[in-house]
Enzyme design. Structure first.
Site, mmCIF file in Angstrom:
data_model
loop_
_atom_site.group_PDB
_atom_site.id
_atom_site.type_symbol
_atom_site.label_atom_id
_atom_site.label_comp_id
_atom_site.label_asym_id
_atom_site.label_seq_id
_atom_site.Cartn_x
_atom_site.Cartn_y
_atom_site.Cartn_z
ATOM 1 N N TYR A 1 -10.823 9.550 4.200
ATOM 2 C CA TYR A 1 -10.712 9.899 5.624
ATOM 3 C C TYR A 1 -12.037 10.412 6.191
ATOM 4 C CZ TYR A 1 -5.623 9.512 5.123
ATOM 5 O OH TYR A 1 -4.353 9.060 4.894
ATOM 6 N N LYS B 1 -5.556 7.087 -8.988
ATOM 7 C CA LYS B 1 -5.441 5.656 -9.255
ATOM 8 C C LYS B 1 -6.569 5.310 -10.229
ATOM 9 C CE LYS B 1 -3.570 1.625 -8.406
ATOM 10 N NZ LYS B 1 -2.235 1.289 -8.928
ATOM 11 N N ASP C 1 1.063 4.885 -7.486
ATOM 12 C CA ASP C 1 2.215 3.987 -7.316
ATOM 13 C C ASP C 1 3.417 4.496 -8.118
ATOM 14 O OD1 ASP C 1 0.412 3.469 -9.343
ATOM 15 O OD2 ASP C 1 0.766 1.322 -9.417
ATOM 16 N N ASP D 1 -1.554 12.531 1.697
ATOM 17 C CA ASP D 1 -0.966 12.264 3.007
ATOM 18 C C ASP D 1 0.367 11.540 2.810
ATOM 19 O OD1 ASP D 1 -0.687 11.982 5.694
ATOM 20 O OD2 ASP D 1 -2.438 10.705 6.003
ATOM 21 N N ASP E 1 4.463 13.331 2.833
ATOM 22 C CA ASP E 1 5.496 12.868 3.764
ATOM 23 C C ASP E 1 6.737 12.398 3.004
ATOM 24 O OD1 ASP E 1 4.025 13.459 5.960
ATOM 25 O OD2 ASP E 1 4.186 11.477 6.887
#
Ligand code: NAD
Length: 358
Positions: A142, A191, A223, A247, A251
């Site tokens: 980001y 990852k 994942d 992020d 959520d």
């Protein structure tokens, strides 16, 4: 004690839930003998409308001079067509950077009273859920280099994921410190099977883990983590992850607790300074209708009392009041499906009930 708060109501339901947060704090002040003063500041869409920019310099200065910051929510349909770097949400990134808020803490607790609102099967959540997501907030993709370039396949856009050792180390310490106060288990999500930045992330997290011999560390690929969070969420205590994965995961964690309207968050600096805000956005679909659940904002106030001011009894009183209002069967529309014995209430009424409990 006297506390000076920078208050950014923002857009959509932000001002509505912020009103109830201040009401909560005022009743805490009355009960425990503190005085909270509020300096209301502009940021987001409302700031664009009034000043032309989403994060006025005065807002940043006032936040830096305050003891802590409360933020409602930012953004909305009205500003959705603005180019990326002019959108209201840029104010959030700007505040995180300017205030050096590198650690985002999001508890995901499934309240006993809301077990029916959880979309997972009862046997998966039997015994309840209490997870904390610790997300790195000022690095990663980001904030990395971004842009466009020409390629044989036409224009390409790119965003660079980059993490420096010290960025990983300081957020990892936040997660391990938190685990020490909880069930002493950290799951680091990356990852590392694909990304170089994740391989460095993992290496540094393992180094930090050596400083906390009592804490068990395990690693999951993002994942797999997204699957595990819905398949077996009770395995998690503290989830430690980078900006983008955090992020997404936070959520997802919020959904399994029933409503996004229940989830508080804290964004902290290396000291005790923090910005406290609900996890949800400005919810333009329900703004101005007295339908927003203010509990996420109110529980953010509890986090502020606990983390920045060290006022444990006061924080407990806020959390207890929320729980009691739920126990008595009061529900805002996001938590209500017409069940017998429950009473549907609006934003203002639930705020009043919580203040009354305190
Ligand atoms: P959102 O969180 O605003 O809303 C998602 C859904 O949840 C909507 O149906 C909404 O009505 C509901 N909801 C959210 N908060 C609620 C509450 N307190 N009580 C009851 N229901 C609630 O997410 P979105 O729709 O993706 O985004 C709307 C705007 O908010 C966008 O402009 C987005 O960029 C912005 N946003 C801001 C923040 C922030 O300020 N920190 C965070 C996320 C999104």
């Amino acid at each position: 004690m006297q506390y000076k708060l920078a208050v950014i109501p923002g857009d959509g339901i932000g001002p509505e839930v912020m009103e109830q947060a201040k009401r909560t704090l005022d009743s805490i002040g009355t009960r425990f003998g503190h005085s909270f003063t509020y300096e209301t500041l502009l940021a987001g869409g409302c700031a664009i409308d009034k000043t032309g920019g989403c994060l006025p310099a005065e807002t940043v200065t006032a936040c830096k001079e305050a003891d802590t910051v409360l933020l409602g929510a930012i953004g909305g349909w009205k500003w959705d067509t603005l180019p990326g770097n002019e959108r209201p949400e840029q104010a959030l990134l700007g505040l995180r950077k300017e205030l050096k808020l590198f650690a985002n803490i999001r508890p995901a607790i499934l309240f006993e009273e809301l077990i029916d609102a959880c979309p997972l099967r009862p046997e998966i959540i039997a015994g309840g859920l209490d997870i904390v997501v610790v997300r790195e907030l000022t690095g990663g993709i980001y904030f990395g280099e971004k842009g466009y370039k020409d390629t044989p396949l036409g224009r390409a856009a790119y965003d660079v994921e980059q993490y420096a050792e010290e960025e990983v180390r300081r957020i990892a310490r936040v997660a391990f410190d938190m685990a020490m106060k909880r069930n002493k288990q950290v799951t680091s999500v990356d990852k590392a099977n694909v990304l170089e930045s994740s391989r460095l992330w993992r290496k540094i997290v393992i180094e930090v883990a050596a400083e906390y011999p009592e804490v068990t560390l395990n690693h999951l690929y993002i994942d797999n983590a997204t699957m595990q969070l819905v398949a077996a969420p009770r395995q998690f205590d503290v989830i430690l992850t980078g900006n983008m994965f955090g992020d997404i995961l936070s959520d997802e964690a919020s959904m399994i607790t029933g409503s996004i309207g229940m989830l508080p968050s804290a964004s902290l600096t290396a000291g005790n300074f923090g910005l406290y805000e609900p996890v949800h956005g400005s919810a333009p679909d329900i703004a101005g209708q007295d339908k927003a659940n203010p509990m996420a904002m109110i529980l953010s106030v509890a986090m502020m009392l606990r983390y920045t001011f060290g006022l444990t009894a006061e924080a407990d009183a806020v959390e207890m009041a929320v729980r009691q209002v739920l126990q008595k069967g009061y529900r805002t529309p996001d938590l209500y499906r017409g069940e017998d014995g429950l009473t549907l209430v609006g934003t203002r009424e639930v705020g009043r009930l919580i203040a009354e409990e305190i």
